[in-house]
Design an enzyme around this catalytic site. Structure first.
Site, PDB file in Angstrom:
ATOM      1  N   ASP A  94      -6.670   4.050  -4.624  1.00 44.33           N
ATOM      2  CA  ASP A  94      -7.632   3.930  -3.454  1.00 44.33           C
ATOM      3  C   ASP A  94      -8.202   5.486  -3.233  1.00 44.33           C
ATOM      4  O   ASP A  94      -8.420   6.111  -4.174  1.00 44.33           O
ATOM      5  CB  ASP A  94      -6.562   3.744  -2.371  1.00 44.33           C
ATOM      6  N   LYS A 117       1.046  -1.073   0.079  1.00 45.85           N
ATOM      7  CA  LYS A 117       0.069  -0.185   0.118  1.00 45.85           C
ATOM      8  C   LYS A 117       0.802   1.188   0.046  1.00 45.85           C
ATOM      9  O   LYS A 117       1.941   1.045   0.565  1.00 45.85           O
ATOM     10  CB  LYS A 117      -0.785   0.002   1.273  1.00 45.85           C
TER      11      LYS A 117
HETATM   12  N1  GLU Z   1      -7.223   0.282  -3.077  1.00 44.43           N
HETATM   13  C1  GLU Z   1      -8.055  -0.971  -3.455  1.00 44.43           C
HETATM   14  C2  GLU Z   1      -7.944  -2.082  -2.154  1.00 44.43           C
HETATM   15  O1  GLU Z   1      -7.959  -1.375  -1.184  1.00 44.43           O
HETATM   16  C3  GLU Z   1      -7.569  -1.596  -4.714  1.00 44.43           C
HETATM   17  C4  GLU Z   1      -6.219  -2.085  -4.716  1.00 44.43           C
HETATM   18  C5  GLU Z   1      -5.468  -2.612  -6.205  1.00 44.43           C
HETATM   19  O2  GLU Z   1      -6.292  -2.705  -6.937  1.00 44.43           O
HETATM   20  O3  GLU Z   1      -4.443  -2.864  -6.457  1.00 44.43           O
HETATM   21  O4  GLU Z   1      -8.090  -3.275  -2.400  1.00 44.43           O
END
Ligand code: GLU
Length: 463
Positions: free
Chosen positions: A180, A140
């Site tokens: 996100d 993340k």
């Molecule tokens: N931010 C999204 C999540 O919390 C998507 C992450 C992604 O597609 O890599 O899963």
């Protein structure tokens, strides 16, 4: 004989996970990282019993290893605003765990972003990505940059400055960020443009959530919301109930709430509330197609005000300032905005108003006391890492298409997404079935997600 006995005694006495001891160590090592400590505690408490059946996990110290990220990058992001003023923000990427594949997870741009928030999100991402059954590690990132009120040119310059630092540490086989909170298709476009220029290669799998036409996947924008409704539909069916006519309260009005509203309406449910940081919009007759389309304009305006919906649709949507979506009477409550957005008093209000199902779509959207109250009332509760896994799953499908230089049709992607969500649901039931016949979806999701990662870590040795 004696020797054998001794080994068994040793195993029984020492080879078990001690949650309180591990948490005390983590609290001492990472004081004040409350969201991260909250996320770790929830996982450890629910997997403890299953974990202790596997002495090979404890021998490899899986828990002590899995709770610490492989590495964290922190960097300064300096950019110039429209007034010609120099601005400085902090950027981060937490590469948490790569047992199942290259690091994968979104980027969050929000003024409250800090290491604790990104560590909790990265930790959750490990298990969520594992649940998808795709080869995805967990990561993340983001920045304490506030997109609210910024011009398009400012957003572009910020994304470019962010990528000056991050580009060396990402790539389809290394780490693949996505969107996100505060990062959508527009930001991913600017981030990818900068990445391509700096890396001097058109390596589309380095970022997901791209627009269709230059590497993006159809259904990716809808995927988190669609996936959440597919999961909720199974929770509802499990109770012998149906989606048709159900009143749904959603929080937020961004991409996730938009996708969930679209699919909910398609299945005959009624979305009776959406919300924003400014308050709640009650929609007694249910959200319409025009209102769902308008959610996209609201997000693109960068105003971050749900009141705009009531201004645009007077008589249909009623705005109340300073209140949350949970004041609206509903059958299904789905937090779609931010961590810890649903507190114990909100849960109590929902329960008093007869809520039948609660499903987190935001990551860790409910506070622990809220979950406890919902579960104590025997109301089925779906945890974020399972309910919202459709987003990252479809990112995984985007990477597959990029690697194969192909584009699947919308029904092809949707069908794969639907199957993944059904499989996740089934895994949660398999691991979450309680003695009284009820399903603890939190426990089921944590155990199913954890087992796959732990087995891979054991097989890959002490690294
Ligand atoms: N931010 C999204 C999540 O919390 C998507 C992450 C992604 O597609 O890599 O899963």
């Amino acid at each position: 004989m004696l020797c054998q006995k001794k080994i068994i005694v040793t195993y029984k006495t020492f080879n078990i996970m001690k949650v309180n001891e591990i948490m005390a160590n983590l609290e001492a090592k990472h004081p004040g990282e409350n969201e991260y400590l909250q996320a770790v505690r929830e996982v450890l408490e629910t997997i403890e019993e299953e974990y202790n059946k596997h002495p090979e996990f404890e021998a490899a110290k899986i828990v002590e290893r899995i709770v610490e990220p492989d590495r964290i990058f922190t960097f300064r992001v300096t950019w110039v605003d429209d007034k010609g003023q120099v601005q400085t923000n902090l950027g981060y990427r937490v590469q948490f765990n790569a047992a199942l594949g290259a690091y994968k997870g979104g980027l969050r741009f929000h003024p409250k972003v800090n290491v604790s928030m990104l560590k909790f999100l990265g930790f959750e991402q490990i298990f969520k990505n594992s649940l998808t059954n795709l080869p995805l590690g967990g990561g993340k990132g983001g920045a304490d940059f506030d997109p609210v009120g910024k011009s398009d040119a400012e957003i572009m310059r910020f994304c470019q400055a962010f990528m000056y630092e991050l580009w060396r540490n990402i790539g389809p086989d290394q780490d693949s960020p996505a969107g996100d909170v505060g990062v959508g298709g527009r930001e991913i476009g600017y981030l990818y443009g900068a990445y391509k220029k700096l890396a001097r290669e058109h390596s589309t799998g380095a970022l997901t959530g791209k627009s269709y036409g230059w590497g993006g996947s159809l259904i990716r924008p809808e995927a988190t919301g669609f996936g959440a409704i597919y999961y909720v539909e199974r929770m509802v069916k499990q109770q012998g109930d149906k989606m048709e006519g159900k009143r749904i309260a959603l929080s937020g009005f961004g991409n996730v709430a938009w996708g969930a509203a679209t699919k909910a309406v398609e299945l005959g449910a009624k979305v009776v509330a959406i919300s924003g940081p400014d308050g709640v919009c009650e929609i007694p007759d249910g959200i319409t197609k025009e209102m769902i389309d308008y959610m996209l304009d609201m997000r693109a305006s960068n105003r971050n005000k749900v009141e705009d919906m009531a201004t645009k649709f007077p008589g249909k949507a009623k705005f109340t300032a300073g209140k949350k979506a949970w004041i609206v009477k509903c059958d299904i409550a789905m937090p779609c905005a931010f961590q810890n957005e649903l507190a114990e008093e909100d849960a109590k209000m929902l329960l008093a108003n007869g809520v039948k199902y609660v499903a987190e779509v935001s990551n860790m959207g409910c506070q622990p006391a809220a979950i406890a109250a919902i579960q104590a009332a025997k109301v089925p509760f779906g945890p974020g890492k399972a309910v919202n896994a459709g987003g990252v799953a479809t990112s995984g499908l985007e990477i597959c298409q990029n690697a194969g230089h192909i584009n699947w049709t919308a029904p092809e992607v949707d069908q794969k997404l639907h199957k993944i969500m059904n499989d996740i649901y089934d895994m949660c039931v398999e691991h979450g079935k309680m003695a009284d016949g009820t399903i603890n979806y939190v426990k089921g999701a944590n155990i199913a997600g954890f087992m796959r990662v732990a087995k891979a870590m054991v097989a890959q040795g002490i690294i």
